[in-house]
Scaffold this active site. Structure first.
Site, PDB file in Angstrom:
ATOM      1  N   HIS A 197       0.795  -1.234   0.000  1.00  0.00           N
ATOM      2  CA  HIS A 197       0.000   0.000   0.000  1.00  0.00           C
ATOM      3  C   HIS A 197       0.830   1.287   0.000  1.00  0.00           C
ATOM      4  O   HIS A 197       0.445   2.277  -0.588  1.00  0.00           O
ATOM      5  CB  HIS A 197      -1.018   0.003   1.144  1.00  0.00           C
ATOM      6  CG  HIS A 197      -0.429   0.165   2.514  1.00  0.00           C
ATOM      7  ND1 HIS A 197       0.248  -0.853   3.149  1.00  0.00           N
ATOM      8  CD2 HIS A 197      -0.409   1.204   3.368  1.00  0.00           C
ATOM      9  CE1 HIS A 197       0.653  -0.441   4.337  1.00  0.00           C
ATOM     10  NE2 HIS A 197       0.272   0.814   4.490  1.00  0.00           N
ATOM     11  N   ASP A 198       1.977   1.273   0.668  1.00  0.00           N
ATOM     12  CA  ASP A 198       2.754   2.517   0.753  1.00  0.00           C
ATOM     13  C   ASP A 198       4.002   2.504  -0.114  1.00  0.00           C
ATOM     14  O   ASP A 198       4.930   3.270   0.123  1.00  0.00           O
ATOM     15  CB  ASP A 198       3.119   2.801   2.215  1.00  0.00           C
ATOM     16  CG  ASP A 198       2.017   3.577   2.922  1.00  0.00           C
ATOM     17  OD1 ASP A 198       1.146   4.140   2.224  1.00  0.00           O
ATOM     18  OD2 ASP A 198       2.016   3.617   4.163  1.00  0.00           O
ATOM     19  N   LYS A 201       5.848   5.588  -1.338  1.00  0.00           N
ATOM     20  CA  LYS A 201       6.630   6.483  -0.476  1.00  0.00           C
ATOM     21  C   LYS A 201       8.114   6.419  -0.812  1.00  0.00           C
ATOM     22  O   LYS A 201       8.914   7.133  -0.203  1.00  0.00           O
ATOM     23  CB  LYS A 201       6.422   6.121   1.001  1.00  0.00           C
ATOM     24  CG  LYS A 201       5.074   6.609   1.508  1.00  0.00           C
ATOM     25  CD  LYS A 201       4.910   6.367   2.980  1.00  0.00           C
ATOM     26  CE  LYS A 201       3.604   6.986   3.465  1.00  0.00           C
ATOM     27  NZ  LYS A 201       3.252   6.523   4.804  1.00  0.00           N
ATOM     28  N   HIS A 226       1.987   9.983  -2.646  1.00  0.00           N
ATOM     29  CA  HIS A 226       2.454   8.595  -2.598  1.00  0.00           C
ATOM     30  C   HIS A 226       1.418   7.585  -3.082  1.00  0.00           C
ATOM     31  O   HIS A 226       1.767   6.528  -3.581  1.00  0.00           O
ATOM     32  CB  HIS A 226       2.989   8.219  -1.207  1.00  0.00           C
ATOM     33  CG  HIS A 226       1.942   7.818  -0.233  1.00  0.00           C
ATOM     34  ND1 HIS A 226       1.258   8.715   0.518  1.00  0.00           N
ATOM     35  CD2 HIS A 226       1.448   6.602   0.111  1.00  0.00           C
ATOM     36  CE1 HIS A 226       0.394   8.080   1.279  1.00  0.00           C
ATOM     37  NE2 HIS A 226       0.492   6.786   1.056  1.00  0.00           N
ATOM     38  N   HIS A 250      -6.227   4.511  -1.566  1.00  0.00           N
ATOM     39  CA  HIS A 250      -6.184   4.060  -0.168  1.00  0.00           C
ATOM     40  C   HIS A 250      -6.197   5.199   0.856  1.00  0.00           C
ATOM     41  O   HIS A 250      -6.333   4.955   2.039  1.00  0.00           O
ATOM     42  CB  HIS A 250      -5.050   3.053   0.079  1.00  0.00           C
ATOM     43  CG  HIS A 250      -3.688   3.624   0.311  1.00  0.00           C
ATOM     44  ND1 HIS A 250      -2.859   4.022  -0.701  1.00  0.00           N
ATOM     45  CD2 HIS A 250      -2.991   3.851   1.454  1.00  0.00           C
ATOM     46  CE1 HIS A 250      -1.711   4.458  -0.195  1.00  0.00           C
ATOM     47  NE2 HIS A 250      -1.770   4.374   1.110  1.00  0.00           N
ATOM     48  N   HIS A 251      -6.088   6.454   0.388  1.00  0.00           N
ATOM     49  CA  HIS A 251      -6.255   7.581   1.326  1.00  0.00           C
ATOM     50  C   HIS A 251      -7.503   8.401   1.043  1.00  0.00           C
ATOM     51  O   HIS A 251      -7.645   9.519   1.527  1.00  0.00           O
ATOM     52  CB  HIS A 251      -5.017   8.483   1.316  1.00  0.00           C
ATOM     53  CG  HIS A 251      -3.886   7.896   2.109  1.00  0.00           C
ATOM     54  ND1 HIS A 251      -3.875   7.883   3.488  1.00  0.00           N
ATOM     55  CD2 HIS A 251      -2.761   7.259   1.708  1.00  0.00           C
ATOM     56  CE1 HIS A 251      -2.764   7.270   3.899  1.00  0.00           C
ATOM     57  NE2 HIS A 251      -2.074   6.875   2.843  1.00  0.00           N
ATOM     58  N   ASP A 279      -5.010  -0.122   7.792  1.00  0.00           N
ATOM     59  CA  ASP A 279      -3.818   0.736   7.884  1.00  0.00           C
ATOM     60  C   ASP A 279      -3.910   1.636   9.123  1.00  0.00           C
ATOM     61  O   ASP A 279      -2.960   1.746   9.904  1.00  0.00           O
ATOM     62  CB  ASP A 279      -3.724   1.578   6.603  1.00  0.00           C
ATOM     63  CG  ASP A 279      -2.410   2.323   6.481  1.00  0.00           C
ATOM     64  OD1 ASP A 279      -1.443   1.975   7.199  1.00  0.00           O
ATOM     65  OD2 ASP A 279      -2.336   3.262   5.667  1.00  0.00           O
TER      66      ASP A 279
END
Ligand SMILES: [Fe+2]
Length: 327
Positions: A197-198, A201, A226, A250-251, A279
């Site tokens: 998911h990240d 970054k 990201h 996802h954000h 998360d």
């Protein structure tokens, strides 16, 4: 004169063979206590044998879960022990708690009997080779996946998380998806989405990622980038293409105030909504570089408080129900 090799006794020879054989071997007693694993099995599980010897097989390797989601035994060795059914070089997917992704292996199992026929236990031999010695064609996707996993963890570690964040998010997402009775492919995607998911970054400096004070608008923009960066990275990996829209969103927040697109409610892909809860929960219950982990009750309160605004209330509900089963 040619020197004669010293003779070795039966038990010593047996031990030498078992320890040297390039196939993972495990032996359990009749009550399924792990009695022995060889060096190859230590390597396969990536643990020291002392971690699991003397423990019940299901607890030590399968979190106490006897059956697969789709039915059938998780452990062929357990199946042999309980039903007497033995396997001979059968191709099976094995996924223990020590394996990040399932491994396709050839499995041989058999009961260990005394001369009078009394069952003493059972043994399993695993192999990643066909009987004629050819290596099986299975590096994909599990080895590719392990690479992605290592990569994702390395990125997570820069973010002030201790190692294991991506795997925990993955595991929570998988459990939510299972609890929601989503189909097997979606459950797998839920797990994978947690792992990566990240990944976007990667391009953000540690200084910005871990900044304690308020972020400048430029820094904030970098952080917010990201999710789209992650989606863009994954779009180049064909077997992870299904994850692109999930990672991108996802954000997003349920009330439409998230980023990057401000999607609202069910416009947000279901797995992104699941990921958001998983998360946030792991972020709250983990020690971070700038604060201690929240107590579980506080994390639960936060999820409830933000249900319907940040999070999909239906998913918060499922997650909290599921937590009750585990804590
Ligand atoms: Fe993120």
């Amino acid at each position: 004169m040619k020197e004669m090799a010293a003779l070795i006794s039966g038990p010593e020879a047996a031990e030498l063979i078992l320890e040297s054989i390039p196939r993972p071997v495990i032996m359990v007693s009749k009550d399924s206590t792990i009695l022995y694993i060889n060096k190859s099995m230590e390597k396969f599980l990536n643990i020291n044998r002392t971690v699991i010897l003397g423990k019940p097989l299901l607890q030590a390797l399968y979190k106490g879960q006897a059956y697969k989601r789709q039915g059938g035994y998780r452990s062929p060795l357990m199946e042999t022990l309980l039903t007497g059914r033995e396997f001979s070089n059968q191709l099976m997917e094995i996924k223990t708690i020590y394996n990040v992704a399932p491994r396709l292996l050839q499995v041989t199992t058999f009961l260990i009997k005394e001369d009078n026929g009394k069952i003493r236990g059972a043994c399993a031999l695993l192999s990643s080779h066909t009987p004629d010695g050819r290596a099986m064609n299975f590096p994909a996707p599990s080895e590719q996946f392990e690479t992605i996993y290592a990569f994702a963890e390395a990125i997570g570690a820069r973010d002030g998380y201790t190692m294991g964040h991506s795997e925990k998010v993955a595991e929570y997402s998988r459990l939510i998806a299972e609890k929601m009775e989503l189909d097997a492919k979606t459950v797998d995607l839920a797990y994978l989405s947690g792992v990566v998911h990240d990944i976007g970054k990667i391009g953000i400096s540690e200084e910005v990622l871990n900044k304690k004070g308020p972020l400048s608008s430029e820094e904030y923009k970098q952080i917010m980038g990201h999710s789209q960066m992650g989606a863009s990275i994954l779009s180049h990996i064909s077997w992870l293409n299904d994850l692109v829209p999930i990672i991108e969103a996802h954000h997003e927040r349920y009330d439409g105030t998230g980023y990057p697109l401000g999607l609202k409610g069910e416009e947000i892909p279901l797995l992104s909504r699941i990921l958001a809860v998983a998360d946030a929960f792991d972020a709250m219950t983990s020690d971070r570089s700038y604060r201690k982990a929240y107590p579980l009750e506080k994390a639960i309160e936060e999820l409830k408080h933000n249900s319907g605004t940040q999070f999909d209330p239906a998913i918060v509900k499922v997650f909290l129900e599921m937590l009750k089963e585990y804590v």
